[in-house]
Design a protein around this motif. Structure first.
Motif, PDB file in Angstrom:
ATOM      1  N   ASP A 154     -22.726 -44.501 -60.451  1.00 36.26           N
ATOM      2  CA  ASP A 154     -23.505 -43.307 -60.110  1.00 36.26           C
ATOM      3  C   ASP A 154     -24.919 -43.389 -60.673  1.00 36.26           C
ATOM      4  OD1 ASP A 154     -21.366 -42.213 -58.741  1.00 36.26           O
ATOM      5  OD2 ASP A 154     -20.675 -41.009 -60.461  1.00 36.26           O
ATOM      6  N   ARG A 155     -25.027 -43.797 -61.922  1.00 36.33           N
ATOM      7  CA  ARG A 155     -26.343 -43.914 -62.555  1.00 36.33           C
ATOM      8  C   ARG A 155     -27.203 -44.966 -61.854  1.00 36.33           C
ATOM      9  NH1 ARG A 155     -25.842 -45.639 -68.346  1.00 36.33           N
ATOM     10  NH2 ARG A 155     -23.761 -45.303 -67.583  1.00 36.33           N
ATOM     11  N   THR A 156     -26.601 -46.086 -61.509  1.00 32.93           N
ATOM     12  CA  THR A 156     -27.339 -47.157 -60.827  1.00 32.93           C
ATOM     13  C   THR A 156     -27.849 -46.682 -59.470  1.00 32.93           C
ATOM     14  OG1 THR A 156     -25.985 -48.820 -61.949  1.00 32.93           O
ATOM     15  CG2 THR A 156     -27.180 -49.531 -59.974  1.00 32.93           C
ATOM     16  N   ILE A 157     -26.984 -46.041 -58.700  1.00 37.34           N
ATOM     17  CA  ILE A 157     -27.396 -45.523 -57.390  1.00 37.34           C
ATOM     18  C   ILE A 157     -28.507 -44.484 -57.563  1.00 37.34           C
ATOM     19  CG2 ILE A 157     -26.662 -44.208 -55.344  1.00 37.34           C
ATOM     20  CD1 ILE A 157     -25.422 -46.945 -55.212  1.00 37.34           C
ATOM     21  N   ALA A 158     -28.340 -43.569 -58.521  1.00 39.29           N
ATOM     22  CA  ALA A 158     -29.345 -42.516 -58.737  1.00 39.29           C
ATOM     23  C   ALA A 158     -30.709 -43.099 -59.096  1.00 39.29           C
ATOM     24  CB  ALA A 158     -28.868 -41.558 -59.829  1.00 39.29           C
ATOM     25  N   GLU A 159     -30.715 -44.145 -59.922  1.00 37.49           N
ATOM     26  CA  GLU A 159     -31.981 -44.761 -60.344  1.00 37.49           C
ATOM     27  C   GLU A 159     -32.615 -45.588 -59.232  1.00 37.49           C
ATOM     28  OE1 GLU A 159     -31.448 -46.944 -63.974  1.00 37.49           O
ATOM     29  OE2 GLU A 159     -30.598 -45.213 -65.000  1.00 37.49           O
ATOM     30  N   ALA A 160     -31.815 -46.243 -58.428  1.00 35.96           N
ATOM     31  CA  ALA A 160     -32.347 -47.170 -57.423  1.00 35.96           C
ATOM     32  C   ALA A 160     -32.650 -46.510 -56.087  1.00 35.96           C
ATOM     33  CB  ALA A 160     -31.359 -48.304 -57.202  1.00 35.96           C
ATOM     34  N   ASP A 161     -31.904 -45.490 -55.728  1.00 33.84           N
ATOM     35  CA  ASP A 161     -32.005 -44.868 -54.402  1.00 33.84           C
ATOM     36  C   ASP A 161     -33.261 -44.002 -54.313  1.00 33.84           C
ATOM     37  OD1 ASP A 161     -31.525 -43.803 -51.893  1.00 33.84           O
ATOM     38  OD2 ASP A 161     -30.081 -42.334 -52.630  1.00 33.84           O
ATOM     39  N   LYS A 162     -34.285 -44.528 -53.675  1.00 34.31           N
ATOM     40  CA  LYS A 162     -35.561 -43.806 -53.549  1.00 34.31           C
ATOM     41  C   LYS A 162     -35.613 -42.924 -52.310  1.00 34.31           C
ATOM     42  CE  LYS A 162     -37.251 -45.971 -57.114  1.00 34.31           C
ATOM     43  NZ  LYS A 162     -36.860 -45.451 -58.391  1.00 34.31           N
ATOM     44  N   ASP A 163     -34.851 -43.256 -51.273  1.00 38.18           N
ATOM     45  CA  ASP A 163     -34.934 -42.492 -50.019  1.00 38.18           C
ATOM     46  C   ASP A 163     -33.832 -41.442 -49.869  1.00 38.18           C
ATOM     47  OD1 ASP A 163     -32.736 -44.047 -49.406  1.00 38.18           O
ATOM     48  OD2 ASP A 163     -33.734 -45.177 -47.802  1.00 38.18           O
ATOM     49  N   GLY A 164     -32.972 -41.327 -50.865  1.00 35.22           N
ATOM     50  CA  GLY A 164     -31.967 -40.276 -50.872  1.00 35.22           C
ATOM     51  C   GLY A 164     -30.769 -40.481 -49.964  1.00 35.22           C
ATOM     52  N   ASP A 165     -30.519 -41.707 -49.509  1.00 32.62           N
ATOM     53  CA  ASP A 165     -29.375 -41.942 -48.624  1.00 32.62           C
ATOM     54  C   ASP A 165     -28.093 -42.298 -49.384  1.00 32.62           C
ATOM     55  OD1 ASP A 165     -29.983 -44.509 -49.432  1.00 32.62           O
ATOM     56  OD2 ASP A 165     -30.127 -45.342 -47.413  1.00 32.62           O
ATOM     57  N   ARG A 166     -28.145 -42.235 -50.703  1.00 28.99           N
ATOM     58  CA  ARG A 166     -27.007 -42.496 -51.585  1.00 28.99           C
ATOM     59  C   ARG A 166     -26.495 -43.938 -51.494  1.00 28.99           C
ATOM     60  NH1 ARG A 166     -22.925 -37.796 -51.991  1.00 28.99           N
ATOM     61  NH2 ARG A 166     -22.854 -38.676 -54.069  1.00 28.99           N
ATOM     62  N   ALA A 167     -27.417 -44.846 -51.199  1.00 31.40           N
ATOM     63  CA  ALA A 167     -27.118 -46.273 -51.147  1.00 31.40           C
ATOM     64  C   ALA A 167     -28.374 -47.028 -51.556  1.00 31.40           C
ATOM     65  CB  ALA A 167     -26.682 -46.684 -49.742  1.00 31.40           C
ATOM     66  N   ILE A 168     -28.224 -48.315 -51.833  1.00 29.02           N
ATOM     67  CA  ILE A 168     -29.355 -49.140 -52.246  1.00 29.02           C
ATOM     68  C   ILE A 168     -29.690 -50.113 -51.118  1.00 29.02           C
ATOM     69  CG2 ILE A 168     -30.211 -50.787 -53.948  1.00 29.02           C
ATOM     70  CD1 ILE A 168     -28.077 -49.638 -55.895  1.00 29.02           C
ATOM     71  N   SER A 169     -30.899 -50.006 -50.590  1.00 24.35           N
ATOM     72  CA  SER A 169     -31.371 -50.930 -49.552  1.00 24.35           C
ATOM     73  C   SER A 169     -31.906 -52.190 -50.235  1.00 24.35           C
ATOM     74  CB  SER A 169     -32.496 -50.280 -48.743  1.00 24.35           C
ATOM     75  OG  SER A 169     -33.650 -50.121 -49.562  1.00 24.35           O
ATOM     76  N   PHE A 170     -32.214 -53.198 -49.449  1.00 21.05           N
ATOM     77  CA  PHE A 170     -32.767 -54.425 -50.022  1.00 21.05           C
ATOM     78  C   PHE A 170     -34.105 -54.133 -50.708  1.00 21.05           C
ATOM     79  CE2 PHE A 170     -35.366 -58.337 -49.606  1.00 21.05           C
ATOM     80  CZ  PHE A 170     -34.664 -59.097 -50.535  1.00 21.05           C
ATOM     81  N   THR A 171     -34.946 -53.310 -50.101  1.00 21.44           N
ATOM     82  CA  THR A 171     -36.237 -52.965 -50.699  1.00 21.44           C
ATOM     83  C   THR A 171     -36.040 -52.270 -52.039  1.00 21.44           C
ATOM     84  OG1 THR A 171     -37.229 -52.764 -48.506  1.00 21.44           O
ATOM     85  CG2 THR A 171     -38.398 -51.701 -50.320  1.00 21.44           C
TER      86      THR A 171
END
Length: 192
Positions: A154-171
């Motif tokens: 949860d913490r990793t997703i929250a820190e990495a997810d900039k566009d709010g889709d609750r996932a981490i894109s390659f960018t």
């Protein structure tokens, strides 16, 4: 047997593989010999089982994911030829700016793409919480509680997810890895 394998590889093939991957001719010949030692059926192809037979991969918690990455280019193929083997290994060559301008398989971006695929289990271009949890499970096994793993994910997703889709894109993954020395951490010294 090593000499027999080296004879089967033509000089033109060595030159093409060198141009494609940046490996030296002596490295290519050594890796060709290793490839044939792994090819238990002498078929000219490796299977997932052949690669999982490598002791270092067999004990690596992400061994399955690493082996899976060798087969990405083959569109779910179950075999791997020598050139595909070399293209995947090229991701782990140390990067040298002056020497590798023409060989981008071991560039920072390609190393990051390779690492990203370790986490993107379904190949959809995003790392979901579930995928992150699955990889964390592979890495730590039962050494950390479910609650702790969930908190880390949860913490990793929250820190990495900039566009709010609750996932981490390659960018987003690249942005998170900005300060990590990927070139060093994802390099293997291949003998000359």
């Amino acid at each position: 047997m090593g000499n027999r394998s080296a004879v089967l590889l033509q000089p033109e093939e060595v030159a093409e593989i060198q141009n494609d991957t940046g490996f030296s001719p002596s490295q290519i010949i050594r890796l060709y010999s290793r490839f044939h030692n792994l090819d238990k059926n002498n078929s000219g192809y490796l299977t997932r089982e052949n690669l999982l037979g490598i002791p270092e991969l067999a004990i690596n918690p992400l061994g399955d994911r690493i082996v899976h990455s060798f087969f990405q280019e083959g569109d779910d193929e179950e075999t791997l030829n020598f050139r595909q083997f070399m293209r995947t290994l090229a991701h782990f060559r140390p990067y040298r700016k002056s020497k590798d301008a023409d060989h981008n398989l071991n560039s920072r971006e390609e190393k990051l793409r390779f690492a990203f695929r370790m986490y993107d289990l379904d190949g959809d271009g995003l790392i979901s919480r579930e995928e992150l949890l699955a990889v964390l499970h592979m890495m730590v096994g039962a050494n950390i509680s479910e609650d702790q793993l969930g908190s880390i994910a949860d913490r990793t997703i929250a820190e990495a997810d900039k566009d709010g889709d609750r996932a981490i894109s390659f960018t987003e993954f690249c942005e998170c890895m900005e300060r990590v020395d990927v070139e060093q951490k994802m390099s293997i010294r291949f003998l000359h």
